[in-house]
Design a protein around this motif. Structure first.
Motif, PDB file in Angstrom:
ATOM      1  N   SER A  86       0.874  -1.179   0.000  1.00  0.00           N
ATOM      2  CA  SER A  86       0.000   0.000   0.000  1.00  0.00           C
ATOM      3  C   SER A  86       0.906   1.223   0.000  1.00  0.00           C
ATOM      4  CB  SER A  86      -0.874   0.038   1.254  1.00  0.00           C
ATOM      5  OG  SER A  86      -1.580  -1.163   1.405  1.00  0.00           O
ATOM      6  N   PHE A  87       0.504   2.254  -0.740  1.00  0.00           N
ATOM      7  CA  PHE A  87       1.412   3.369  -0.981  1.00  0.00           C
ATOM      8  C   PHE A  87       0.688   4.698  -0.803  1.00  0.00           C
ATOM      9  CE2 PHE A  87       3.515   6.013  -4.465  1.00  0.00           C
ATOM     10  CZ  PHE A  87       4.422   6.558  -3.586  1.00  0.00           C
ATOM     11  N   ALA A  88       1.127   5.496   0.154  1.00  0.00           N
ATOM     12  CA  ALA A  88       0.578   6.839   0.361  1.00  0.00           C
ATOM     13  C   ALA A  88       1.599   7.865  -0.091  1.00  0.00           C
ATOM     14  CB  ALA A  88       0.245   7.046   1.837  1.00  0.00           C
ATOM     15  N   GLY A 120      -3.836   2.795  -1.685  1.00  0.00           N
ATOM     16  CA  GLY A 120      -3.057   3.877  -1.141  1.00  0.00           C
ATOM     17  C   GLY A 120      -3.839   5.155  -1.098  1.00  0.00           C
ATOM     18  N   THR A 130       4.767   7.039   2.301  1.00  0.00           N
ATOM     19  CA  THR A 130       4.672   5.982   3.308  1.00  0.00           C
ATOM     20  C   THR A 130       4.224   4.700   2.627  1.00  0.00           C
ATOM     21  OG1 THR A 130       4.152   7.507   5.105  1.00  0.00           O
ATOM     22  CG2 THR A 130       3.524   5.208   5.421  1.00  0.00           C
ATOM     23  N   THR A 132       3.393   0.518   3.143  1.00  0.00           N
ATOM     24  CA  THR A 132       3.180  -0.641   4.002  1.00  0.00           C
ATOM     25  C   THR A 132       3.261  -1.875   3.120  1.00  0.00           C
ATOM     26  OG1 THR A 132       1.812   0.554   5.597  1.00  0.00           O
ATOM     27  CG2 THR A 132       1.558  -1.831   5.538  1.00  0.00           C
TER      28      THR A 132
END
Lengths: 323, 323
Positions: A86-88, A120, A130, A132
């Motif tokens: 997951s990508f923010a 994300g 960020t 995960t």
């Protein structure tokens, strides 16, 4: 999942082959996934902030590589096989000249490790990322920090010190004239996480950690969790030819090696009876490993040069203190 | 997991009861978890940036509540039961006066929903938070956005519009003299995610989404994914007494209701044959639900006031456009 919808669609959706265990990725409130039944899920989260972890003007392809590989390295340190990320992304404004090379590099590395982006967020603000990541490890087989025993041998993968030298180069342009400066800067950003080595170590190592704060600082996490001490022989440290030329003396190069953060090599301990199996297993994984010391009783900690004691100051890296 | 170790230990480790499906939380390279065998895992990631999603001087307890509840709301919208959260915190310096109330509020809400913090990262930089929450939904039962059919009824939980009014109050102090200003500001931060309602809807609703960008903007995600249209009757919109007094006229209050983002109510569609079951199921979950319109064929979209067509401009909220 929310955010700037076109941005998500254009750069992040449908860029990758679908994994069968991902039942729903982007386009809904959540992703839906289903792991195999015989595994534990290993999960790690890392944030990279422009100005703290990378220079705002850094090559976006390198930033992507560093962000994802540092997170995958945490999976490798548990012996886990990468699966989902997951990508923010927070950025001041939509910058396509930055996003295009960033995403190309991100998805190239994700594809290499068979990782699928499952969701994300994209938001407006100072540049930071960020991630995960999640991966699978056979139940009960994860490499933890708390299993080292007195007498176990201490190993590292690859070479140590290049990342710190590369960081010096990119922080101070005067270092650009030093030998191998460009190559070392590249290595700072472009490490390859030791996934295959981590998997091979699941049945052999008694503890493991990835080197993100410097081998001494990270080894101390193993020592604390395992309630043991250690003895390190700096003459055994694996150093690259490029670092030796850059550092100009062997003891300077050894200092780099002991305190170099963001290496994303593994530091691990192996019981005496597994030393033989280790070499053949890691040869299969194509990874160089080097024994640099041995686990001692709790509260004992020594750094020596081929049995000559040393008294070096080797503080670890800490974002709230160091910068 | 890396970052400022004392900060992690003091504020984030061992604050909560241990879940049995969390085999390892803080203190290693990764967390280790194991979900039940008969579920899919629902995963959502959200970032909140100071200055974009909350004011830097906002009450830290409210910021924590908003950050976690907005993420749990994404789980609720899939019908998932919350389980684990990873939390990345970036802040300019260690600020204990901010951290203490933030963490008290964060763990209070986490405990309420039975969520365990399984890891994260603390880094130096401009204030922002990224959370990744994970929850369980029985396999094949998740509420998705792509199941709405022509003729289904469109519902929302709770009341709409309070969050937007509260945002106005906190952005412009002149609004503080208006009726119920303080209460509406509080509601902007302190919504309660509709977890029980989401679970109850798994067997009844054909689609669902949580309202983060405004009910019209979010409903349009359902319409796009389901390839249908909609008709909305503004006279049916559930409005709080406090909003009606604040807005001074009913059509202004309806405008708030249609465009209010960060409500974290659910918008969902229900087939005709499930309307009866819906009311009793949601009564068990203690949640008010209101029918506000009906699904129509694709490309049809109408907003009316008890059959009188309206031509209102109702742009959704978009971080890269709106601010």
């Amino acid at each position: 999942m929310s955010g700037e919808f076109n941005l998500i669609d254009k750069y992040f959706v449908n860029r990758q082959p679908q994994r069968k265990d991902v039942h729903l990725a982007a386009g809904d409130d959540c992703a839906l996934v289903k792991p195999p039944s015989n595994v534990e899920i290993a999960i790690s989260t890392d944030t990279l902030v422009a100005g703290t972890h990378f220079l705002p003007e850094a090559n976006p392809a390198w930033v992507a590589h560093k962000a994802l590989s540092s997170n995958i390295s945490d999976l490798a340190a548990m012996g886990a096989t990468p699966a989902w990320v997951s990508f923010a992304l927070t950025m001041p404004e939509v910058d396509e000249e930055w996003l295009a090379p960033f995403c190309d590099s991100f998805f190239e590395l994700a594809d290499y490790f068979g990782i699928q982006l499952i969701g994300g967020d994209t938001t407006k603000g100072p540049l930071s990322l960020t991630l995960t990541v999640q991966g699978f490890v056979p139940e009960g087989k994860a490499l933890r920090r708390d299993g080292a025993k007195v007498g176990d041998w201490i190993y590292v993968t690859g070479n140590l010190g290049d990342s710190k030298a590369g960081l010096e180069v990119l922080l101070d342009t005067e270092n650009r004239v030093r030998p191998n400066a460009e190559e070392l800067e590249k290595r700072h950003y472009l490490s390859t996480p030791r996934v295959l080595a981590g998997r091979a170590l699941c049945d052999l190592a008694s503890s493991a950690i990835d080197i993100s704060d410097g081998v001494i600082a990270d080894l101390k996490h193993i020592l604390k969790r395992s309630e043991v001490g250690a003895s390190i022989d700096v003459s055994l440290l694996p150093l690259s030819v490029e670092l030796l030329e850059y550092a100009t003396s062997i003891d300077k190069a050894q200092h780099y090696a002991l305190t170099s953060g963001e290496e994303y090599e593994l530091c691990f301990t192996v019981p005496e009876e597994n030393k033989g199996s280790l070499e053949s297993a890691l040869a299969h994984a194509g990874t160089k490993v080097t024994c640099i010391g041995q686990i001692r009783p709790v509260d004992y900690f020594e750094i020596h040069d081929n049995n000559k004691p040393l008294n070096w100051d080797l503080s670890g890296y800490d974002h709230f203190k160091a910068k």
